[in-house]
Design a protein around this motif. Structure first.
Motif, PDB file in Angstrom:
ATOM      1  N   HIS A  24      -3.910  -0.601  16.594  1.00  0.00           N
ATOM      2  CA  HIS A  24      -3.490  -2.003  16.667  1.00  0.00           C
ATOM      3  C   HIS A  24      -1.990  -2.086  16.444  1.00  0.00           C
ATOM      4  CE1 HIS A  24      -4.168  -1.371  12.371  1.00  0.00           C
ATOM      5  NE2 HIS A  24      -3.576  -2.516  12.067  1.00  0.00           N
ATOM      6  N   ASP A  30       2.697  -0.456  10.472  1.00  0.00           N
ATOM      7  CA  ASP A  30       2.281   0.735   9.716  1.00  0.00           C
ATOM      8  C   ASP A  30       1.381   1.647  10.566  1.00  0.00           C
ATOM      9  OD1 ASP A  30       0.478  -1.446   9.510  1.00  0.00           O
ATOM     10  OD2 ASP A  30      -0.512  -0.564   7.773  1.00  0.00           O
ATOM     11  N   HIS A  31       1.144   1.272  11.810  1.00  0.00           N
ATOM     12  CA  HIS A  31       0.363   2.104  12.729  1.00  0.00           C
ATOM     13  C   HIS A  31       1.183   2.446  13.980  1.00  0.00           C
ATOM     14  CE1 HIS A  31      -3.362   1.451  10.406  1.00  0.00           C
ATOM     15  NE2 HIS A  31      -2.682   0.392  10.028  1.00  0.00           N
ATOM     16  N   HIS A  79      -5.921   4.150   6.249  1.00  0.00           N
ATOM     17  CA  HIS A  79      -5.389   4.150   4.877  1.00  0.00           C
ATOM     18  C   HIS A  79      -6.443   4.727   3.922  1.00  0.00           C
ATOM     19  CE1 HIS A  79      -2.129   1.433   6.169  1.00  0.00           C
ATOM     20  NE2 HIS A  79      -3.054   0.765   6.817  1.00  0.00           N
ATOM     21  N   ASP A  89      -7.580  -0.001  10.788  1.00  0.00           N
ATOM     22  CA  ASP A  89      -7.750  -0.897   9.640  1.00  0.00           C
ATOM     23  C   ASP A  89      -9.064  -1.675   9.706  1.00  0.00           C
ATOM     24  OD1 ASP A  89      -5.377  -0.119   8.579  1.00  0.00           O
ATOM     25  OD2 ASP A  89      -4.318  -2.007   8.896  1.00  0.00           O
ATOM     26  N   MET A 149       0.870  -1.185   0.000  1.00  0.00           N
ATOM     27  CA  MET A 149       0.000   0.000   0.000  1.00  0.00           C
ATOM     28  C   MET A 149       0.898   1.223   0.000  1.00  0.00           C
ATOM     29  SD  MET A 149      -3.160  -0.597   2.604  1.00  0.00           S
ATOM     30  CE  MET A 149      -2.290  -1.260   3.993  1.00  0.00           C
TER      31      MET A 149
END
Ligand SMILES: [Zn+2]
Length: 342
Positions: free
Chosen positions: A95, A99-100, A258, A215, A44
């Protein structure tokens, strides 16, 4: 096929996403900013951090992938607001995926910020630290349970030992469903939404009718269920229940991890549930015929976009995992209430 029925609230962010570019931050009012961040690799193009500039300090939701460029994007925004990075007092993360959660440790060391995660995500990280998320011995047990032929196991083990989805950041504080965080004058209610990971949370600003969905709900992407360890017995059933859980927020503006922000949560929840239930329905229709067959055997009978015979490595793993989750959802009896609706 359900027609696209959500409303894109920032077309420039959507265009940038589709072009694989990182867009400029956006001022969402009342001290709230969305900050597009980069995400290396080809999965992504990026993610969003949400920054709250409050009288009580700076608070960041989902600080994103740990890279110098992303740290620079957050620092630049703060500088423009007349704030410094050492004024970050809270980092709250939906979470544990990198990527978070990625930048959380760096922000904490730069500022002494409190990192907040759900208690369940903390247990996931604890377990990953103690057993080793990449322990291919326990993954071999999974492959044996699925009855994967020996000559197909090597490619799956190779895919599994690719970079881990676990980010080893221990929180300073834990939250659970129903807790309220007061950040920059906003009351953010923690909504437990297990499914994507077992401890995933959303944060709802009931007064302003906004919800940060991580997400759990994205406008176009299906982020999937059961990604990580300690996923529970029925992550897909958990995900479907967590989609229903958000019904009271259907009128809210959705601020996802996202893609782009949008309205139309009710339609999007229905689309995501229908997407998963299509496969569940196939599994339910085959359960008399296949009964106690292995996951490997079951997977051969299900429709896969690429065709079952063409699945390799991680995509084969993902297909087997999905097969197991749909089969378990049907076996648990939990599928019936969703399948009977349509
Ligand atoms: Zn993500």
């Amino acid at each position: 096929m359900i027609a696209e029925s959500i409303t894109t609230l920032n077309p420039a962010h959507r265009e940038a996403w589709d072009a694989g570019r990182v867009a400029d931050p956006e001022n969402l009012g009342d001290g709230l900013w969305s900050v597009p961040l980069e995400l290396p690799g080809d999965r992504m193009p990026g993610s969003y951090a949400y920054v709250i500039d409050g009288a009580d300090g700076v608070h960041i939701i989902d600080p994103g992938w740990n890279s110098d460029a992303n740290m620079g994007r957050i620092v630049d925004l703060l500088t423009g607001l007349g704030r410094a990075v050492d004024e970050v007092s809270t980092v709250v993360v939906t979470h544990h995926h990198p990527d978070h959660l990625g930048l959380a440790e760096r922000l904490r060391s730069a500022s002494g910020a409190h990192v907040i995660l759900s208690a369940v995500e903390r247990r996931v990280i604890d377990a990953a630290v103690s057993v080793g998320a990449r322990d291919d011995v326990s993954y071999r047990d999974v492959l044996d349970r699925w009855e994967v032929p020996v000559d197909r196991q090597a490619e799956l083990i190779a895919a599994f030992t690719a970079p881990s989805l676990i980010e080893y950041v221990m929180p300073d504080a834990e939250v659970a469903d129903g807790d309220v965080l007061v950040l920059g004058g906003r009351r953010l209610t923690v909504i437990a939404t297990p499914g994507h990971t077992s401890g995933h949370i959303c944060l709802a600003d009931r007064e302003r009718r906004m919800i940060f969905t991580g997400d759990h709900v994205l406008p176009r992407i299906h982020s999937g269920a059961g990604l990580g360890i300690l996923v529970g017995d029925d992550p897909l059933g958990d995900l479907l229940a967590s989609l229903e859980r958000l019904a009271e927020f259907d009128d809210c503006q959705v601020l996802p991890g996202h893609e782009f922000r949008f309205t139309g949560l009710g339609q999007r929840r229905a689309q995501i549930a229908a997407h998963h239930l299509r496969r569940t329905r196939v599994v339910a229709s085959l359960s008399n015929e296949l009964g106690d067959a292995s996951v490997w055997e079951w997977s051969k009978h299900l429709p896969w976009t690429a065709g079952w015979a063409n699945l390799r490595g991680f995509r084969l793993h993902s297909a087997l995992r999905q097969t197991e989750m749909h089969r378990d959802l049907v076996r648990s009896g939990r599928a019936e209430k969703w399948l009977s609706r349509g």
